[in-house]
Design an enzyme around this catalytic site. Structure first.
Site, PDB file in Angstrom:
ATOM      1  CB  VAL A 130      -1.043   0.486   1.165  1.00 43.50           C
ATOM      2  CG1 VAL A 130      -2.042  -1.326   0.708  1.00 43.50           C
ATOM      3  CG2 VAL A 130      -0.106  -0.333   2.898  1.00 43.50           C
ATOM      4  CG  HIS A 131       3.340   3.819  -3.183  1.00 50.10           C
ATOM      5  ND1 HIS A 131       4.716   3.452  -3.020  1.00 50.10           N
ATOM      6  CD2 HIS A 131       3.345   5.058  -3.793  1.00 50.10           C
ATOM      7  CE1 HIS A 131       5.881   4.787  -3.068  1.00 50.10           C
ATOM      8  NE2 HIS A 131       4.617   6.001  -3.682  1.00 50.10           N
ATOM      9  CD  GLU A 163       0.429  12.174  -5.464  1.00 47.25           C
ATOM     10  OE1 GLU A 163      -0.886  12.071  -4.680  1.00 47.25           O
ATOM     11  OE2 GLU A 163      -0.128  12.189  -6.265  1.00 47.25           O
ATOM     12  CB  CYS A 164       6.167  10.325  -3.013  1.00 45.12           C
ATOM     13  SG  CYS A 164       7.528  11.100  -2.642  1.00 45.12           S
ATOM     14  CB  CYS A 176      11.477   9.738   0.150  1.00 49.04           C
ATOM     15  SG  CYS A 176      11.016  10.384  -1.559  1.00 49.04           S
ATOM     16  CB  CYS A 213       8.665   7.268  -2.776  1.00 48.25           C
ATOM     17  SG  CYS A 213       8.244   8.093  -1.183  1.00 48.25           S
ATOM     18  CG  ASP A 229       2.193  10.017   8.460  1.00 48.58           C
ATOM     19  OD1 ASP A 229       1.014  10.440   7.780  1.00 48.58           O
ATOM     20  OD2 ASP A 229       3.164   9.283   8.094  1.00 48.58           O
ATOM     21  NE  ARG A 234       1.855   9.135   4.951  1.00 45.52           N
ATOM     22  CZ  ARG A 234       2.611   7.501   5.703  1.00 45.52           C
ATOM     23  NH1 ARG A 234       3.267   7.409   4.252  1.00 45.52           N
ATOM     24  NH2 ARG A 234       3.847   7.968   6.515  1.00 45.52           N
ATOM     25  CE  LYS A 256       1.721   2.881   3.493  1.00 49.21           C
ATOM     26  NZ  LYS A 256       3.067   3.277   3.042  1.00 49.21           N
TER      27      LYS A 256
END
Ligand code: ZN
Length: 414
Positions: free
Chosen positions: A240-241, A243-244, A255, A257, A326, A328, A355
């Site tokens: 599960v990613h 966005e970057c 980073c 990502c 954070d 998210r 996560k």
């Protein structure tokens, strides 16, 4: 040209319409659940707060204002049906499992055909299609022999065959409030106030429980058979990613990502070739959902601070600018896994504890955790990696102490 001349504004902030169909979130069938109707052309049919397309709803308003789009336009859904069937799964009708998307969203033309024929403007909030994805990292893995072409999952030219689904957010407010441990009334009030009063119905229409928020959605990429995702006997490799853009698209090396994403895709392809299935869920939560402006401000603050960019100050600099480390909030993330029927992830390609905790607490079993190989960590990204490991992110290796963190330095701005 559509009529955009001045006219009465029809407030929907008070009930009084007729013809709106009820929504019973979590009901056992689509018919009992009822359709999500976010149309703006027939206010009396609306049964939600907000409208379709997430953040793009604002562009739709611009298109109407510019005279490019008729207010009355209804999508012609001929030939748009999903390429693959997903569900229904038992999780779809469990109101504790899915609160931030409409599990029936890909199939509205089929399950609400009667309502559409009766004149309701019911739009898909999920679309499922097929694609070939071609990435230089995958071609490199093929050339170096880490991956092999099989003509089914991966072609000799390096194209991976995928099923992909785009998902717009559909929030059932009582369930969202429960995930965040607040009351629904407080959630509604804060959403109203912190968007500058954008949706008065949040506070005036407690009878409307579903909100289509003006935020980005998510995309899933599936390697192998989508139906296998729901079979815990089939090995599932998943990432599960979040966005970057700077790294994912433009290759910025501050980073991990993109390297993490492409490593996960390589693992997904290899897993599918072993007879398993692979999944990448990509959420539009740029810069830990703080946005790219905040993210770039933090980069400057990190690199200009006394002593330079060091791992021991990594989280502190974000908190100085954003007020939090954070935003998210992974609480809603597992919903997409439940939509796909996932019960077990055999190989989770991620080092994030947030996560991992969100997934396992939602009732999905996680087997092995797979982290990024050291040789894939970009030059300037050591600061992020070491700070995360020290903060409790998963690693099979060494956890640095405070003194070691001070020694991990990134580049300056020049
Ligand atoms: Zn990044």
């Amino acid at each position: 040209m559509p009529d955009t001349s001045p006219r009465h504004i029809r407030l929907t902030s008070h009930a009084g319409g007729y013809g709106a169909l009820p929504i019973r979130w979590g009901a056992p069938t689509a018919a009992e659940r009822g359709p999500i109707v976010g149309t703006t052309s027939k206010p009396s049919h609306r049964n939600v707060i907000g409208t379709h397309s997430g953040s793009y709803s604002v562009y739709r308003a611009l298109a109407v204002a510019a005279g490019a789009l008729s207010r009355e336009h209804k999508p012609d859904l001929t030939n748009t049906s999903p390429t693959d069937f997903i569900g229904p799964y038992p999780q779809w009708t469990d109101p504790a499992r899915i609160v931030s998307l409409d599990p029936w969203g890909a199939r509205v033309a089929e399950v609400f055909a009667g309502e559409i024929a009766a004149g309701y403007d019911i739009r898909p909030t999920i679309a499922v299609t097929k694609a070939h994805v071609i990435l230089p990292e995958v071609i490199d893995a093929l050339q170096k022999g880490r991956l092999k072409a099989d003509g089914t999952v991966l072609t000799p030219g390096g194209a991976a065959m995928v099923t992909k689904a785009a998902i717009e957010p559909v929030w059932w407010l009582p369930g969202v409030a429960q995930r965040f441990g607040c009351s629904e009334a407080d959630l509604r009030r804060v959403l109203f106030e912190e968007t500058g009063g954008m949706y008065p119905e949040l506070v005036t229409r407690s009878d409307l429980e579903v909100f289509l928020p003006p935020i980005g959605g998510l995309t899933v990429y599936i390697f192998g058979n989508p139906q296998d995702l729901a079979n815990p006997q089939v090995e599932l490799t998943a990432r599960v990613h979040d966005e970057c853009n700077g790294s994912d698209v433009f290759g910025s090396d501050i980073c991990t990502c993109r390297p993490y994403l492409t490593h996960a895709i390589e693992e997904c392809i290899a897993g599918a070739q072993r007879g398993g299935v692979g999944l990448v869920a990509y959420s539009r939560k740029e810069g830990r959902a703080l946005g790219e402006v905040t993210k770039f401000l933090v980069y400057n603050a990190r690199k200009r601070q006394a002593g330079g960019d060091t791992a021991d100050q990594y989280f502190a600099r974000t908190e100085c600018v954003a007020g939090v480390q954070d935003m998210r909030f992974q609480e809603l993330m597992p919903d997409v896994l439940h939509w796909l029927g996932v019960k077990k992830i055999h190989r989770l390609v991620s080092m994030s504890n947030m996560k991992y905790d969100a997934i396992t607490q939602s009732g999905i079993e996680v087997g092995e955790r797979v982290n990024i190989p050291d040789e894939l960590i970009p030059a300037d990204a050591k600061v992020e990696m070491e700070a995360k490991v020290a903060a409790g992110y998963f690693t099979p290796g060494h956890v640095p102490d405070t003194d070691e963190l001070k020694q991990v330095k990134g580049r300056g701005l020049e």
